[in-house]
Design a protein around this motif. Structure first.
Motif, PDB file in Angstrom:
ATOM      1  N   VAL A  46      38.729  50.204  37.892  1.00  0.00           N
ATOM      2  CA  VAL A  46      38.789  48.780  38.206  1.00  0.00           C
ATOM      3  C   VAL A  46      38.120  47.956  37.107  1.00  0.00           C
ATOM      4  O   VAL A  46      38.556  46.853  36.786  1.00  0.00           O
ATOM      5  N   LEU A  47      37.098  48.530  36.482  1.00  0.00           N
ATOM      6  CA  LEU A  47      36.409  47.823  35.398  1.00  0.00           C
ATOM      7  C   LEU A  47      37.328  47.606  34.200  1.00  0.00           C
ATOM      8  O   LEU A  47      37.123  46.677  33.426  1.00  0.00           O
ATOM      9  N   LEU A  48      38.357  48.433  34.040  1.00  0.00           N
ATOM     10  CA  LEU A  48      39.269  48.311  32.893  1.00  0.00           C
ATOM     11  C   LEU A  48      39.946  46.947  32.844  1.00  0.00           C
ATOM     12  O   LEU A  48      40.215  46.424  31.775  1.00  0.00           O
ATOM     13  N   TYR A  50      38.763  44.112  34.110  1.00  0.00           N
ATOM     14  CA  TYR A  50      37.847  42.998  34.336  1.00  0.00           C
ATOM     15  C   TYR A  50      37.680  42.157  33.084  1.00  0.00           C
ATOM     16  O   TYR A  50      37.669  42.677  31.968  1.00  0.00           O
ATOM     17  N   GLU A  51      37.568  40.867  33.285  1.00  0.00           N
ATOM     18  CA  GLU A  51      37.255  39.957  32.194  1.00  0.00           C
ATOM     19  C   GLU A  51      36.297  38.918  32.731  1.00  0.00           C
ATOM     20  O   GLU A  51      36.478  38.446  33.854  1.00  0.00           O
ATOM     21  N   ALA A  54      37.059  35.125  34.879  1.00  0.00           N
ATOM     22  CA  ALA A  54      38.459  35.121  35.272  1.00  0.00           C
ATOM     23  C   ALA A  54      38.527  35.205  36.788  1.00  0.00           C
ATOM     24  O   ALA A  54      37.600  35.684  37.435  1.00  0.00           O
ATOM     25  N   ALA A  56      40.445  36.176  40.603  1.00  0.00           N
ATOM     26  CA  ALA A  56      41.147  37.298  41.216  1.00  0.00           C
ATOM     27  C   ALA A  56      42.652  37.111  41.055  1.00  0.00           C
ATOM     28  O   ALA A  56      43.124  35.979  40.996  1.00  0.00           O
ATOM     29  N   PRO A  57      43.434  38.187  40.971  1.00  0.00           N
ATOM     30  CA  PRO A  57      44.847  38.047  40.616  1.00  0.00           C
ATOM     31  C   PRO A  57      45.735  37.540  41.749  1.00  0.00           C
ATOM     32  O   PRO A  57      46.717  38.168  42.107  1.00  0.00           O
ATOM     33  N   TYR A  66      43.321  35.031  34.698  1.00  0.00           N
ATOM     34  CA  TYR A  66      43.247  35.998  35.796  1.00  0.00           C
ATOM     35  C   TYR A  66      42.892  37.374  35.255  1.00  0.00           C
ATOM     36  O   TYR A  66      43.237  37.720  34.125  1.00  0.00           O
ATOM     37  N   LEU A  68      43.198  41.545  35.171  1.00  0.00           N
ATOM     38  CA  LEU A  68      44.385  42.390  35.116  1.00  0.00           C
ATOM     39  C   LEU A  68      44.646  43.015  36.482  1.00  0.00           C
ATOM     40  O   LEU A  68      43.733  43.502  37.128  1.00  0.00           O
ATOM     41  N   GLY A  69      45.884  43.003  36.930  1.00  0.00           N
ATOM     42  CA  GLY A  69      46.173  43.489  38.265  1.00  0.00           C
ATOM     43  C   GLY A  69      46.579  44.931  38.346  1.00  0.00           C
ATOM     44  O   GLY A  69      46.516  45.544  39.408  1.00  0.00           O
ATOM     45  N   LEU A  70      46.986  45.504  37.226  1.00  0.00           N
ATOM     46  CA  LEU A  70      47.512  46.880  37.256  1.00  0.00           C
ATOM     47  C   LEU A  70      46.471  47.917  37.656  1.00  0.00           C
ATOM     48  O   LEU A  70      46.775  48.791  38.489  1.00  0.00           O
ATOM     49  N   HIS A  72      44.028  47.508  39.635  1.00  0.00           N
ATOM     50  CA  HIS A  72      43.807  47.337  41.069  1.00  0.00           C
ATOM     51  C   HIS A  72      44.881  48.070  41.866  1.00  0.00           C
ATOM     52  O   HIS A  72      44.578  48.749  42.856  1.00  0.00           O
TER      53      HIS A  72
ATOM     54  N   TYR C  36      49.487  38.653  32.088  1.00  0.00           N
ATOM     55  CA  TYR C  36      50.858  38.654  32.574  1.00  0.00           C
ATOM     56  C   TYR C  36      50.940  38.287  34.036  1.00  0.00           C
ATOM     57  O   TYR C  36      51.988  38.433  34.664  1.00  0.00           O
ATOM     58  N   THR C  37      49.843  37.806  34.612  1.00  0.00           N
ATOM     59  CA  THR C  37      49.854  37.498  36.038  1.00  0.00           C
ATOM     60  C   THR C  37      50.803  36.344  36.365  1.00  0.00           C
ATOM     61  O   THR C  37      51.509  36.372  37.370  1.00  0.00           O
ATOM     62  N   ALA C  49      49.404  39.383  42.676  1.00  0.00           N
ATOM     63  CA  ALA C  49      49.924  40.214  41.584  1.00  0.00           C
ATOM     64  C   ALA C  49      49.837  41.699  41.917  1.00  0.00           C
ATOM     65  O   ALA C  49      50.681  42.487  41.484  1.00  0.00           O
ATOM     66  N   VAL C  50      48.818  42.089  42.699  1.00  0.00           N
ATOM     67  CA  VAL C  50      48.652  43.511  43.019  1.00  0.00           C
ATOM     68  C   VAL C  50      49.805  43.997  43.902  1.00  0.00           C
ATOM     69  O   VAL C  50      50.396  45.064  43.665  1.00  0.00           O
ATOM     70  N   ILE C  53      52.942  44.274  41.813  1.00  0.00           N
ATOM     71  CA  ILE C  53      52.999  45.501  41.006  1.00  0.00           C
ATOM     72  C   ILE C  53      53.322  46.699  41.892  1.00  0.00           C
ATOM     73  O   ILE C  53      54.146  47.543  41.554  1.00  0.00           O
TER      74      ILE C  53
ATOM     75  N   LEU D  46      33.751  42.375  40.946  1.00  0.00           N
ATOM     76  CA  LEU D  46      34.695  42.579  39.839  1.00  0.00           C
ATOM     77  C   LEU D  46      36.018  41.849  40.065  1.00  0.00           C
ATOM     78  O   LEU D  46      36.984  42.110  39.365  1.00  0.00           O
ATOM     79  N   ARG D  47      36.108  40.979  41.053  1.00  0.00           N
ATOM     80  CA  ARG D  47      37.307  40.187  41.383  1.00  0.00           C
ATOM     81  C   ARG D  47      38.495  41.068  41.739  1.00  0.00           C
ATOM     82  O   ARG D  47      39.589  40.895  41.232  1.00  0.00           O
ATOM     83  N   PRO D  49      39.780  41.773  45.281  1.00  0.00           N
ATOM     84  CA  PRO D  49      39.632  41.693  46.738  1.00  0.00           C
ATOM     85  C   PRO D  49      40.500  42.704  47.494  1.00  0.00           C
ATOM     86  O   PRO D  49      40.076  43.212  48.533  1.00  0.00           O
ATOM     87  N   VAL D  51      41.336  45.792  46.529  1.00  0.00           N
ATOM     88  CA  VAL D  51      40.685  47.096  46.462  1.00  0.00           C
ATOM     89  C   VAL D  51      39.438  47.113  47.333  1.00  0.00           C
ATOM     90  O   VAL D  51      39.132  48.120  47.980  1.00  0.00           O
TER      91      VAL D  51
END
Lengths: 113, 116, 230, 83
Positions: A46-48, A50-51, A54, A56-57, A66, A68-70, A72, C36-37, C49-50, C53, D46-47, D49, D51
């Motif tokens: 999940v940390l991968l 994170y920015e 930003a 939540a997606p 935002y 990254l959502g992938l 998650h 890309y969101t 977005a989750v 995907i 970590l934003r 929600p 997960v």
């Protein structure tokens, strides 16, 4: 600042889980240690994405940054799969206990004639 | 606006006080029922106070309604869970003056000896 | 002896990890997220977005994941003998029985809401399905005193619901194949995407969400019932 | 915000140590349940929600129920063995 903290925490959790995996002999304790290892991996995944600063997606405004959502999505799949594998391992543990009468691994390896 | 934020901070301080009392009580009390008592009362108070602290600064009506439902369900389920645990402890034979050890190690469970 | 070995191994793991971390810097420096969101909303119509995907770009992985749950529940049902074992030996009090009966509809409504609103708010098929199956845990713990394992749904009905949800998922994928796109395609097949942010948006995503929710919920419920009956 | 996350990570490591070190199995199970809640709080920081919700429901609710059921099954038969 946040990323090194969580990475260090995940590394310490990995060491912790390996210590438990080597020292314990009770099967349910082994499954608990595998769960801890799983959570450490999930934290890194999940940390991968994170920015800092930003959101939540979930897109409510168009002009925001935002995360990254992938990762998650991948970790969401991994959590449900880990619940299934935990249930499977526990089912095997209960079955082994019914057949052999013990849940301790070192007593299982002894030869019974 | 300022008044609501001050009220919210006051409720948060109250919640901190309740949680501190709960933590101290869980370590200081030695009987199971006294520990359940402090977990059922002060933890409910702390959680309700922290929900109230967000309730007074809730931005929308939908958030407000959800928080009210959450507070009611919390008030309900915490008492119910405490009751269930206490009843189970009573049925498995935990006495009112059975003192528990406070050490980090914990006592290994022995089904033949039992708590009584 | 064993403890010393374990301390050595785990200590070396921690030392190696921290050394690597200090040498290479953090992961976030190495990988820059591409934004890309916003493109996700244009492509699929779902603002989460989750979920987009999980059920559009990577829907085939979701199908494989559902298969894993199906396999786990099958293996556990194979392991468990059909005995009528019960968890509790103590009768619960009236307070708990009626309190849980008051509480269970809230849990189920929350689970269904999480499934149905999965593409406009946090949540989705997996989370809502797990919530539904946790209500089955409560049923099995509270109302299975007399050895009656499933109070509300028999096991066979759970199996049929799980299989029907799997069938719906697979056949929803064939819509994309028949209309000239790929398997489990969403926007390419000409399905109206709707306005992003409303409940009827995202094309096939809400339907796949509902199918996955029932699949996961009933699969985990079967796993729990099998563990109980073990 | 950063200090909250740091405190959560410290708490996480302490709970994991306790779950590995402690003597009784049921204490380890409860510690893993608390561990899952702390992990889900870190996911919120970590934003993530989605997960966080799934981790809270699965880790603290379902997996704990699995562990308790399995422990109950294995210990009940241990009593019959009476070695």
């Amino acid at each position: 600042m946040l990323a090194p903290t969580i990475l260090t925490g995940a590394i310490v959790l990995t060491g912790c889980a390996f210590y438990g995996l080597i020292t314990h002999r009770h099967m349910i304790r082994l499954v608990i240690c595998l769960n801890i290892l799983d959570s450490a991996v999930l934290l890194v995944i999940v940390l991968l994405g994170y920015e800092p600063d930003a959101a939540a997606p979930i897109v409510r405004q168009a002009d925001l940054q935002y995360v990254l959502g992938l990762p998650h999505a991948l970790s969401l799949t991994a959590i449900v799969i880990s619940a299934c594998t935990t249930a499977l391992m526990l089912g095997y543990a209960v079955r082994v206990h019914r057949l052999r009468g013990t849940v301790y691994v070192d007593r299982l390896t002894r030869w019974r004639g | 606006m300022i008044l609501r934020e001050i009220l919210s901070a006051g409720f948060l301080g109250l919640a901190m006080f309740f949680f501190l009392v709960t933590a101290v009580g869980l370590f200081r009390f030695r009987s199971s029922y006294a520990r359940l008592h402090i977990a059922g009362k002060c933890l409910t108070g702390g959680a309700l106070s922290s929900i109230l602290a967000y309730l007074v600064v809730a931005p929308r009506a939908a958030v407000f309604a959800r928080l009210v439902i959450a507070a009611l369900l919390l008030l309900f389920t915490n008492a119910l869970g405490t009751h269930a645990i206490a009843r189970g402890a009573h049925h498995t034979g935990v006495d009112i003056d059975t003192l528990e050890s406070n050490s980090m190690e914990g006592t290994p469970f022995d089904p033949r000896r039992g708590p009584r | 002896m064993r403890r010393t070995l374990a301390l050595l191994i785990s200590g070396s793991i921690v030392a190696l990890g921290v050394t690597t971390l200090m040498l290479t810097g953090t992961l976030s420096d190495a990988i820059r997220p591409v934004d890309y969101t916003l493109r996700t909303v244009r492509d699929t119509g779902a603002i989460n977005a989750v979920t987009a995907i999980l059920f559009d770009y990577r829907a085939l992985d979701t199908l494989g994941e559902a298969t894993v749950i199906f396999a786990a529940s099958s293996v556990l049902a194979f392991l468990a003998p059909r005995s009528s074992a019960s968890m509790l030996s103590v009768r619960l009090s009236m307070l708990i029985l009626y309190g849980i009966a008051f509480l269970l509809p809230f849990i189920m409504v929350f689970g269904f809401g999480t499934i149905v609103f999965g593409h406009v708010s946090p949540g989705g098929g997996f989370t809502g399905g797990v919530m539904l199956s946790s209500s089955v845990v409560i049923f099995a713990v509270v109302y299975s005193v007399g050895g009656q394992q499933s109070y509300v749904l028999p096991i066979l009905v759970k199996k049929y619901v799980e299989n029907a949800a799997m069938f719906v998922f697979v056949s929803l994928g064939f819509i994309g194949l028949f209309s000239g796109g790929a398997y489990l395609a969403n926007a390419l097949t000409g399905i109206p995407l709707g306005e992003p942010g409303s409940l009827l948006s995202g094309g096939l995503i809400p339907l796949l969400n509902i199918a996955t929710g029932f699949k996961v919920g009933m699969g985990l419920a079967l796993i729990i019932i099998s563990l109980f009956a073990e | 915000m950063i200090w909250v996350t740091l405190a959560l990570v410290t708490l996480l490591v302490v709970i994991a140590f306790y779950a590995v070190i402690c003597r009784s199995v049921i204490a380890a199970i409860v510690a893993v349940g608390v561990f899952s809640f702390v992990v889900s709080a870190i996911f919120v920081a970590l934003r993530a929600p989605d997960v966080a919700m799934t981790q809270a429901v699965v880790g603290a609710g379902l997996t704990t129920a699995f562990f308790v059921i399995a422990l109950d099954k294995t210990e009940a038969a241990d009593d019959q063995e009476s070695r």
